[in-house]
Design a protein around this motif. Sequence first.
Motif, PDB file in Angstrom:
ATOM      1  N   ALA A 164       0.837  -1.209   0.000  1.00  4.90           N
ATOM      2  CA  ALA A 164       0.000   0.000   0.000  1.00  4.90           C
ATOM      3  C   ALA A 164       0.865   1.250   0.000  1.00  4.90           C
ATOM      4  O   ALA A 164       0.593   2.223  -0.712  1.00  4.90           O
ATOM      5  N   LYS A 165       1.955   1.198   0.782  1.00  4.68           N
ATOM      6  CA  LYS A 165       2.865   2.352   0.848  1.00  4.68           C
ATOM      7  C   LYS A 165       3.609   2.535  -0.471  1.00  4.68           C
ATOM      8  O   LYS A 165       3.766   3.666  -0.954  1.00  4.68           O
ATOM      9  N   LEU A 166       4.088   1.434  -1.041  1.00  5.54           N
ATOM     10  CA  LEU A 166       4.821   1.520  -2.313  1.00  5.54           C
ATOM     11  C   LEU A 166       3.916   2.037  -3.433  1.00  5.54           C
ATOM     12  O   LEU A 166       4.346   2.820  -4.282  1.00  5.54           O
ATOM     13  N   LYS A 167       2.655   1.589  -3.398  1.00  8.12           N
ATOM     14  CA  LYS A 167       1.707   2.063  -4.404  1.00  8.12           C
ATOM     15  C   LYS A 167       1.464   3.561  -4.241  1.00  8.12           C
ATOM     16  O   LYS A 167       1.384   4.310  -5.214  1.00  8.12           O
ATOM     17  N   GLU A 168       1.366   3.977  -2.982  1.00  6.28           N
ATOM     18  CA  GLU A 168       1.148   5.406  -2.686  1.00  6.28           C
ATOM     19  C   GLU A 168       2.331   6.242  -3.152  1.00  6.28           C
ATOM     20  O   GLU A 168       2.165   7.354  -3.655  1.00  6.28           O
ATOM     21  N   GLU A 169       3.544   5.677  -2.987  1.00  5.27           N
ATOM     22  CA  GLU A 169       4.753   6.429  -3.332  1.00  5.27           C
ATOM     23  C   GLU A 169       5.188   6.243  -4.781  1.00  5.27           C
ATOM     24  O   GLU A 169       6.140   6.888  -5.223  1.00  5.27           O
ATOM     25  N   ALA A 170       4.498   5.364  -5.514  1.00  3.47           N
ATOM     26  CA  ALA A 170       4.889   5.122  -6.906  1.00  3.47           C
ATOM     27  C   ALA A 170       4.682   6.393  -7.730  1.00  3.47           C
ATOM     28  O   ALA A 170       3.695   7.096  -7.555  1.00  3.47           O
ATOM     29  N   PRO A 171       5.627   6.691  -8.623  1.00  5.52           N
ATOM     30  CA  PRO A 171       5.496   7.906  -9.439  1.00  5.52           C
ATOM     31  C   PRO A 171       4.239   7.856 -10.304  1.00  5.52           C
ATOM     32  O   PRO A 171       3.906   6.821 -10.878  1.00  5.52           O
ATOM     33  N   ILE A 172       3.523   8.969 -10.358  1.00  7.84           N
ATOM     34  CA  ILE A 172       2.339   9.056 -11.214  1.00  7.84           C
ATOM     35  C   ILE A 172       2.670   9.843 -12.485  1.00  7.84           C
ATOM     36  O   ILE A 172       1.882   9.871 -13.428  1.00  7.84           O
ATOM     37  N   ALA A 173       3.833  10.512 -12.454  1.00 10.53           N
ATOM     38  CA  ALA A 173       4.241  11.299 -13.629  1.00 10.53           C
ATOM     39  C   ALA A 173       5.690  11.724 -13.428  1.00 10.53           C
ATOM     40  O   ALA A 173       6.319  11.428 -12.404  1.00 10.53           O
ATOM     41  N   GLU A 174       6.213  12.410 -14.435  1.00 12.62           N
ATOM     42  CA  GLU A 174       7.553  12.987 -14.355  1.00 12.62           C
ATOM     43  C   GLU A 174       7.474  14.431 -14.849  1.00 12.62           C
ATOM     44  O   GLU A 174       6.776  14.721 -15.823  1.00 12.62           O
ATOM     45  N   TYR A 175       8.163  15.347 -14.139  1.00 10.12           N
ATOM     46  CA  TYR A 175       8.126  16.758 -14.536  1.00 10.12           C
ATOM     47  C   TYR A 175       9.532  17.331 -14.406  1.00 10.12           C
ATOM     48  O   TYR A 175      10.158  17.206 -13.350  1.00 10.12           O
ATOM     49  N   GLU A 176      10.026  17.880 -15.489  1.00  7.37           N
ATOM     50  CA  GLU A 176      11.378  18.440 -15.542  1.00  7.37           C
ATOM     51  C   GLU A 176      12.414  17.413 -15.090  1.00  7.37           C
ATOM     52  O   GLU A 176      13.352  17.731 -14.343  1.00  7.37           O
ATOM     53  N   GLY A 177      12.207  16.149 -15.494  1.00  9.39           N
ATOM     54  CA  GLY A 177      13.158  15.086 -15.195  1.00  9.39           C
ATOM     55  C   GLY A 177      13.094  14.560 -13.781  1.00  9.39           C
ATOM     56  O   GLY A 177      13.914  13.739 -13.376  1.00  9.39           O
ATOM     57  N   LYS A 178      12.088  15.000 -12.980  1.00  4.31           N
ATOM     58  CA  LYS A 178      11.968  14.538 -11.592  1.00  4.31           C
ATOM     59  C   LYS A 178      10.606  13.887 -11.389  1.00  4.31           C
ATOM     60  O   LYS A 178       9.606  14.324 -11.955  1.00  4.31           O
ATOM     61  N   GLU A 179      10.586  12.831 -10.542  1.00  2.03           N
ATOM     62  CA  GLU A 179       9.368  12.057 -10.341  1.00  2.03           C
ATOM     63  C   GLU A 179       8.316  12.845  -9.560  1.00  2.03           C
ATOM     64  O   GLU A 179       8.645  13.644  -8.676  1.00  2.03           O
ATOM     65  N   ILE A 200       0.645  16.145  -3.767  1.00  3.00           N
ATOM     66  CA  ILE A 200       1.623  15.513  -4.652  1.00  3.00           C
ATOM     67  C   ILE A 200       3.005  15.922  -4.150  1.00  3.00           C
ATOM     68  O   ILE A 200       3.162  16.985  -3.534  1.00  3.00           O
ATOM     69  N   LYS A 201       4.001  15.064  -4.409  1.00  4.63           N
ATOM     70  CA  LYS A 201       5.363  15.355  -3.974  1.00  4.63           C
ATOM     71  C   LYS A 201       6.257  15.445  -5.209  1.00  4.63           C
ATOM     72  O   LYS A 201       6.256  14.558  -6.059  1.00  4.63           O
ATOM     73  N   TRP A 202       6.986  16.545  -5.293  1.00  4.61           N
ATOM     74  CA  TRP A 202       7.901  16.762  -6.413  1.00  4.61           C
ATOM     75  C   TRP A 202       9.092  17.578  -5.916  1.00  4.61           C
ATOM     76  O   TRP A 202       8.905  18.585  -5.223  1.00  4.61           O
ATOM     77  N   ASN A 203      10.296  17.138  -6.254  1.00  6.59           N
ATOM     78  CA  ASN A 203      11.501  17.879  -5.881  1.00  6.59           C
ATOM     79  C   ASN A 203      11.562  18.131  -4.368  1.00  6.59           C
ATOM     80  O   ASN A 203      11.948  19.208  -3.918  1.00  6.59           O
ATOM     81  N   ASN A 204      11.099  17.125  -3.583  1.00  7.60           N
ATOM     82  CA  ASN A 204      11.043  17.212  -2.124  1.00  7.60           C
ATOM     83  C   ASN A 204      10.055  18.267  -1.627  1.00  7.60           C
ATOM     84  O   ASN A 204      10.104  18.682  -0.475  1.00  7.60           O
ATOM     85  N   TRP A 205       9.165  18.722  -2.489  1.00  6.50           N
ATOM     86  CA  TRP A 205       8.100  19.643  -2.084  1.00  6.50           C
ATOM     87  C   TRP A 205       6.804  18.862  -1.934  1.00  6.50           C
ATOM     88  O   TRP A 205       6.465  18.025  -2.772  1.00  6.50           O
TER      89      TRP A 205
END
Length: 832
Positions: A701-716, A728-733
């Motif tokens: 459940a945790k891995l599914k939650e943390e799985a990337p849903i997209a990529e933006y500017e080369g970051k998950e 959503i989490k991107w670039n540690n934000w």
Amino acid sequence: MPKNLVIVESPAKAKTIQKYLGEDFRVESSFGHIADLPKKNMGIDISNNFEPIYEISPDKKEVVAKLRRLSKEASVVWLASDEDREGEAIAWHLYQQLGLKANETKRIVFNEITKKAILNAIENPREIDENLVNAQQARRILDRLVGFEMSPVLWKKVKPGLSAGRVQSVAVRLIVEREKEILDFTPENSFKVTGDFQLKSGEIFSAHLNHDFEDFSSLRKFIEKCQSAEFSVGEIDKKLGKRNPSAPFTTSTLQQEASRKLGFSVTRTMRVAQQLYESGLITYMRTDSVNLSSEAISAASHYIEENFGKEYKQVRKYTSKTKGAQEAHEAIRPTNLRMEQGGADASQQRLYDLIWKRTIASQMAEAKLEKTTIDVDMSNQKKHVFRGKGEVVLFDGFLRVYQESTDDDEMVQPKGMTILPPMEKGDVLIPNSILGLEKFTRHPARYSEASLVKKLEELGIGRPSTYAPTISTIQKRKYVEIVNLEGEKRKLKAIRLEKQKIKEFTENETFGADKRKLKPTDVGIVVNDFLVNYFKNIMDYQFTAKVEEDFDEIAAGKEDWFKILDEFYGSFHKNVTDVEENADRATGERLLGKDPETGKNVYARIGRYGAMVQIGETEKEEKPKFSGLNPNQNISTITLEEALKLFELPKDLGEYKKEPVSVNVGRYGPYVKFGEKYISLPKDLDPNEVNLVQAQEVIDAKLKEEAPIAEYEGKEVTKGTGRFGPFIKWNNWFINVSKKYDFDNLSSKDIKELIEAKKKKENEKIVKVFEKEGIRIEKARWKRHNIIQGKTKVEVAKDVDVLNMTLEEAQKILATKTTKKSANKKTKKTKK
């Protein structure tokens, strides 16, 4: 430039009032208190008549500077903060801090934000009421003395980081004492009998036996008598009754009723009521008065007569029972009673509807009822009779609009009316079913937020403005928590007579279940017991109520606030000193038994990080073993067996996806460790009982939650749900996702929009980052910039162009700071 400056506490209030005043007036907000006692020290000169040392709050310096400039440009400054003690103190601080002059300053108050009320206030200004200010200061100073002197004692004697408060500590005491009553409660059983009886007409009604049986054998003997008995209608007693409407809302009764009917917390009720008040829809919401103005009574009477008829109208004048009622001079009511609906969102609309109905109902005629009691006679039993009760509404009166919920310390819907079928004495009755069922007495109910408010008000502790912050504070301090308890199952003995056959059976019952109730934590219980033991005066209900009465006397100009504080502080300070020097450390320690493997004692107690169990003695050379408790455990009820199970952790469960899997309990509760990941266990899983399959489900459940849903500017980009909702989490934000987006189906466009909005926001705070060197440039509070590397922080000169600064330039500025530090160290050594 407008000649008149009006200062209120909130921007919403300012916006509403500005609509009612012409171009000659400018309405500005102080955003609440502009000055207060300092946060880092007591800020009270005790030797100089408890003189408070106020300072402008750092976040209010710009506001004060603006108000100071505007006040100098205006001919008249109107201080229009709320009419209670806090509002009067805000006006007084504005007068002092802005350097206002008496002949150019006017104090105005109003109970509602309507054009008529505002213009009437302008026509009838007054001076600042020093008595109300002194009452507020006395409360603030006394509470600061209690907090600043008692809290360090708790740090030394119980646990670091704790704090104490005058009203809050007494509120915790109420909750702790109720919990102890529950733990000490022993349920008693009895057997109750209910019968369903049928008339010749075929209509059925229920009746209860007027006697309970102590044991099952006595119950069975009675049921056997029923088997051979003939039943008939006995005495019929009809009485006319009436029911009167409740008084209009005070702060306390609004909080209670909003909890029962709407499920609102006390804090939510006050927040929504504040919004309604500032929008001009209701009168001031902090009041302990039930009085309505003659204008409001007249408006309600006209509305009732027009919409329901003359017979529904009954003018009523209510008087407050609360001793020292003073916060405002009118109950909470709509400003326009012809406006049946109001509010900008669902919460506001629901609360407004409640206030409107209660106000209208308070001016309506009483409800007239016919209450009927019917006895059911048994041919072979004269001692006990079945009794049916019902009531019929002859005239609904105020019930046509509103009925107050019953207060059983929980949210309960209004009672319905039981209507009995027509019958006469002597009518033959056929027993369709007679049920004898085991019942257990229930423990005293835990406090809900609403019932705690009611109890505090009954005891005279606190005032309308203090209830919500008090309840919020004790939860933030982790002394009390809101719990939903599922309860336990037990079997009840039962026997039924149906169609002349007797059948014995059992029924299942859930007991001990609770929804949204206040329960003390282990720390809350230990702190309470310590304070009750060593600070009897502060924790005494009557003493706390007496202090509130003293504040009322100061507000009325009948008492000197310095004298009240002096009388209190002398004995209090001596008490603090004695406790600090002589009191034993409090841990709530409870000996559970001995560890069968080592023979050492096993204890449950409070440690540095909260509730824990311990094997061995702390005084011995050999270090004891410690383990934290699970979230559903507490030191007052945990058993030896449960405690020993905690020491089986950490427990290796095996491997999953070539990574080791183990389970343990940490500072933040039970968790699964999967490789280097720490994943919290759901509350319904016991860490001691978790197996590898269950752990795998949690991990997946945790891995599914943390799985990337997209990529933006080369970051998950990943997504999840936290305490503040979906993100959503991107670039540690961590970027919050509002309701306008479909969180389950975020598109590329949505993700880009969310990230770009966050980048724009972050760029306002962080201008530039030199990632490789760990250097960043941040925007400081007062539109200045800092260069930060590790613990080194350098303020950049105003003439430096930080937006176009190079890494080399940033390093030079940091180097200057480092050089200065080294030089200062050398100078100090030389001086020595």
